[in-house]
Design an enzyme around this catalytic site. Structure first.
Site, PDB file in Angstrom:
ATOM      1  N   GLU A 105     -12.601  -4.463   6.121  1.00  0.00           N
ATOM      2  CA  GLU A 105     -13.018  -3.654   4.986  1.00  0.00           C
ATOM      3  C   GLU A 105     -12.451  -4.245   3.710  1.00  0.00           C
ATOM      4  O   GLU A 105     -11.415  -4.884   3.723  1.00  0.00           O
ATOM      5  CB  GLU A 105     -12.462  -2.240   5.120  1.00  0.00           C
ATOM      6  N   CYS A 150      -9.389  -5.018  -3.518  1.00  0.00           N
ATOM      7  CA  CYS A 150      -8.292  -5.030  -2.549  1.00  0.00           C
ATOM      8  C   CYS A 150      -8.795  -5.744  -1.296  1.00  0.00           C
ATOM      9  O   CYS A 150      -9.752  -5.298  -0.672  1.00  0.00           O
ATOM     10  CB  CYS A 150      -7.894  -3.583  -2.245  1.00  0.00           C
ATOM     11  N   CYS A 155      -2.341  -5.935  11.813  1.00  0.00           N
ATOM     12  CA  CYS A 155      -1.079  -6.492  11.307  1.00  0.00           C
ATOM     13  C   CYS A 155      -0.087  -6.493  12.457  1.00  0.00           C
ATOM     14  O   CYS A 155      -0.037  -5.535  13.221  1.00  0.00           O
ATOM     15  CB  CYS A 155      -0.556  -5.630  10.160  1.00  0.00           C
ATOM     16  N   CYS A 193       5.183  -1.176  10.300  1.00  0.00           N
ATOM     17  CA  CYS A 193       5.746  -0.224   9.352  1.00  0.00           C
ATOM     18  C   CYS A 193       5.304   1.177   9.798  1.00  0.00           C
ATOM     19  O   CYS A 193       4.116   1.387  10.077  1.00  0.00           O
ATOM     20  CB  CYS A 193       5.259  -0.536   7.943  1.00  0.00           C
ATOM     21  N   CYS A 195       2.357   3.168   8.071  1.00  0.00           N
ATOM     22  CA  CYS A 195       1.112   2.435   7.778  1.00  0.00           C
ATOM     23  C   CYS A 195       0.158   2.473   8.965  1.00  0.00           C
ATOM     24  O   CYS A 195       0.527   2.135  10.090  1.00  0.00           O
ATOM     25  CB  CYS A 195       1.448   0.986   7.411  1.00  0.00           C
ATOM     26  N   CYS A 202      -4.804   2.363   0.522  1.00  0.00           N
ATOM     27  CA  CYS A 202      -3.882   1.529   1.279  1.00  0.00           C
ATOM     28  C   CYS A 202      -3.406   2.282   2.513  1.00  0.00           C
ATOM     29  O   CYS A 202      -3.201   3.482   2.474  1.00  0.00           O
ATOM     30  CB  CYS A 202      -2.631   1.213   0.470  1.00  0.00           C
TER      31      CYS A 202
HETATM   32  N1  SAH Z   1       1.340  -6.199   4.424  1.00  0.00           N
HETATM   33  C1  SAH Z   1       1.477  -6.226   3.027  1.00  0.00           C
HETATM   34  C2  SAH Z   1       0.179  -5.957   2.286  1.00  0.00           C
HETATM   35  C3  SAH Z   1      -0.709  -4.880   2.852  1.00  0.00           C
HETATM   36  S1  SAH Z   1      -0.091  -3.231   2.757  1.00  0.00           S
HETATM   37  C4  SAH Z   1       2.560  -5.271   2.573  1.00  0.00           C
HETATM   38  O1  SAH Z   1       3.040  -4.512   3.394  1.00  0.00           O
HETATM   39  O2  SAH Z   1       2.934  -5.343   1.402  1.00  0.00           O
HETATM   40  C5  SAH Z   1      -0.367  -2.846   1.035  1.00  0.00           C
HETATM   41  C6  SAH Z   1       0.472  -1.691   0.521  1.00  0.00           C
HETATM   42  O3  SAH Z   1       0.036  -0.440   1.066  1.00  0.00           O
HETATM   43  C7  SAH Z   1       1.937  -1.822   0.874  1.00  0.00           C
HETATM   44  O4  SAH Z   1       2.768  -1.537  -0.204  1.00  0.00           O
HETATM   45  C8  SAH Z   1       2.062  -0.773   1.927  1.00  0.00           C
HETATM   46  O5  SAH Z   1       3.382  -0.404   2.083  1.00  0.00           O
HETATM   47  C9  SAH Z   1       1.159   0.317   1.413  1.00  0.00           C
HETATM   48  N2  SAH Z   1       0.832   1.323   2.409  1.00  0.00           N
HETATM   49  C10 SAH Z   1       0.695   1.173   3.732  1.00  0.00           C
HETATM   50  N3  SAH Z   1       0.413   2.341   4.323  1.00  0.00           N
HETATM   51  C11 SAH Z   1       0.359   3.282   3.352  1.00  0.00           C
HETATM   52  C12 SAH Z   1       0.079   4.675   3.335  1.00  0.00           C
HETATM   53  N4  SAH Z   1      -0.211   5.335   4.440  1.00  0.00           N
HETATM   54  N5  SAH Z   1       0.113   5.316   2.147  1.00  0.00           N
HETATM   55  C13 SAH Z   1       0.362   4.638   1.003  1.00  0.00           C
HETATM   56  N6  SAH Z   1       0.621   3.318   0.961  1.00  0.00           N
HETATM   57  C14 SAH Z   1       0.632   2.640   2.123  1.00  0.00           C
HETATM   58 FE1  SF4 Z   2       1.571  -4.606   7.946  1.00  0.00          FE
HETATM   59 FE2  SF4 Z   2       1.079  -2.161   7.015  1.00  0.00          FE
HETATM   60 FE3  SF4 Z   2       3.581  -3.063   7.117  1.00  0.00          FE
HETATM   61 FE4  SF4 Z   2       1.872  -4.105   5.322  1.00  0.00          FE
HETATM   62  S1  SF4 Z   2       2.601  -2.002   5.391  1.00  0.00           S
HETATM   63  S2  SF4 Z   2       3.283  -5.217   6.679  1.00  0.00           S
HETATM   64  S3  SF4 Z   2      -0.052  -4.015   6.520  1.00  0.00           S
HETATM   65  S4  SF4 Z   2       2.242  -2.682   8.892  1.00  0.00           S
END
Ligand code: SAH
Ligand code: SF4
Length: 410
Positions: free
Chosen positions: A118, A131, A138, A142, A145, A377
């Protein structure tokens, strides 16, 4: 909120191996294609320039349109290659103008249906941000996420990364002599419609370093997609050894997904922190090549209720960033089914933001955009499967123009 889903083309029942596309290729990749059809080496550089101009500047989708290239060579190219973009399985438009494209990458072999990803477009009055994803899924986990819970993971290729911008420009009519779709919300300052790119979709870009670097070379090249490196932001969860090389080799803006100011909590939220703790991460930021007050690092901080949102943590955040030219981006947590976290209350976010602001940092709270189409995100995950299943169903029922039932976003 209402939601419009327009399925685009019927997915093939059996994957067909197509002619390889030249879209998304680097100069070397295009030169290789020319070598394959016997173009002499001394001619290739000039031909690559012509191909790049037609593909990236004009966005043409047919070799026949390349009038600066002789008929014979055009025919040879068309026989062996295509200018296909990934198949767009659905395009969704949010009530706030945010757009999301679901796209299927070409199959990599006879048994592969092609990865689905997407890509989200967020228009504002004076800019349009795209974006993009760097991986399918991934490998990092985290805990807040949604992408991190996806099992299928693979790196996207350079072409697949560039193709996301091509799909967006094509869908928006962001090429010479093309127009945006009727009624579309796009910047109205007369410039390009996609002005900025953030690697904040699926995946950890620094775990797919070479492909991301090569894609940025194509995107930033004046003769390519011509989007300046300062308008490209790579977001990382903190792959410390690759942060220096990112600055040196890509020269883009850097965003760090910080989310916590103590190792104990960050270990839990961003498990990669166990490998590269906060101290090492801050050191890598301090020495990020090209860092100045005009080129600051963005620190992303997702607001999790009762977890990381206290006044003490806001003050600690300010202390931690001392001496680093920084911007702080507070992100309201975007909940997904099954998550144990909640978004901080609004007055808590305001209070947190106030402390950071008083310390001299601009601390915009990222306004949630496109929530009705699950475009934010951390949401770019299995909804893909659900939505494309819906798109498929609609196609099977032959009602492509019908609006889909509302998606339960929150
Ligand atoms: N992997 C990279 C880039 C993709 S995530 C990273 O972690 O930076 C892009 C952003 O979205 C990151 O700052 C991540 O922490 C945030 N993100 C992930 N899950 C989220 C959620 N459920 N609500 C808000 N932001 C989120
Ligand atoms: Fe991967 Fe989501 Fe962590 Fe970014 S925030 S590194 S996409 S698991």
């Amino acid at each position: 909120m209402s939601l419009a889903v327009s399925p685009m083309t019927a997915p093939a029942a059996e994957p067909v191996l197509r002619r390889p596309s030249l879209v998304g290729r680097t100069r070397a990749g295009m030169a290789q294609a020319l070598a394959e059809i016997g173009v002499p080496e001394k001619e290739r550089r000039m031909r690559v320039g012509q191909l790049w101009n037609w593909v990236y500047h004009y966005g043409v989708r047919d070799f026949e349109a390349m009038t600066t290239i002789g008929k014979g060579l055009r025919a040879q190219l068309a026989e062996r290659f295509s200018l296909d973009l990934p198949e767009v399985t659905a395009e969704q438009v949010s009530t706030d103008g945010t757009r999301k494209w679901l796209m299927r990458m070409p199959p990599t072999g006879p048994h592969d249906r092609g990865a689905e990803i997407e890509c989200v477009y967020i228009p504002e009055v004076d800019r349009g941000t795209l974006c993009v994803s760097s991986q399918v899924g991934c490998t990092l986990t985290c805990t807040f996420c949604h992408t991190g819970t996806q099992r299928l993971v693979r790196n996207l290729t350079t072409e697949e990364i560039v193709a996301q911008l091509m799909v967006a420009r094509d869908g928006l009519g962001d090429f010479p002599n093309r127009k945006p779709p009727e009624g579309a919300f796009v910047p109205n300052d007369g410039g390009r419609l996609v002005t900025n790119i953030v690697f904040m979709g699926m995946g950890e870009p620094l775990y797919n370093f070479d492909a991301v670097r090569d894609a940025i070379d194509v995107i930033a090249d004046d003769q390519g997609l011509s989007l300046g490196r300062r308008r490209i932001t790579v977001s990382t969860s903190g792959v410390v050894p690759q942060i220096g090389p990112l600055g040196e080799e890509m020269g883009t803006m850097l965003a760090i997904s910080l989310h916590a100011v103590r190792d104990e909590l960050r270990n839990e939220l961003v498990p990669l922190n166990k490998k590269y703790p906060i101290k090492d991460l801050m050191e890598a930021c301090r020495t990020y090549p090209g860092l100045t007050n005009a080129k600051r690092i963005t620190f992303e901080y997702v607001m999790l209720k009762g977890v990381n949102d206290s006044d003490a943590e806001a003050r600690e955040l300010v202390r931690l960033l001392k001496g680093i030219p920084a911007k702080i981006n507070l992100i309201p947590f975007n909940p997904w089914p099954g998550t144990k976290y909640e978004c901080s209350d609004w007055d808590r976010i305001e209070r947190f933001s106030e402390i950071v602001f008083r310390a001299g940092y601009a601390s915009p709270v990222r306004t949630p955009r496109g929530r009705d189409i699950l475009a934010a995100c951390g949401q770019l995950k299995s909804e893909t499967e659900k939505l494309s299943a819906r798109a498929r169903l609609m196609l099977e029922q032959e009602q492509p123009a019908e609006p889909a039932p509302a998606v339960a976003a929150e």
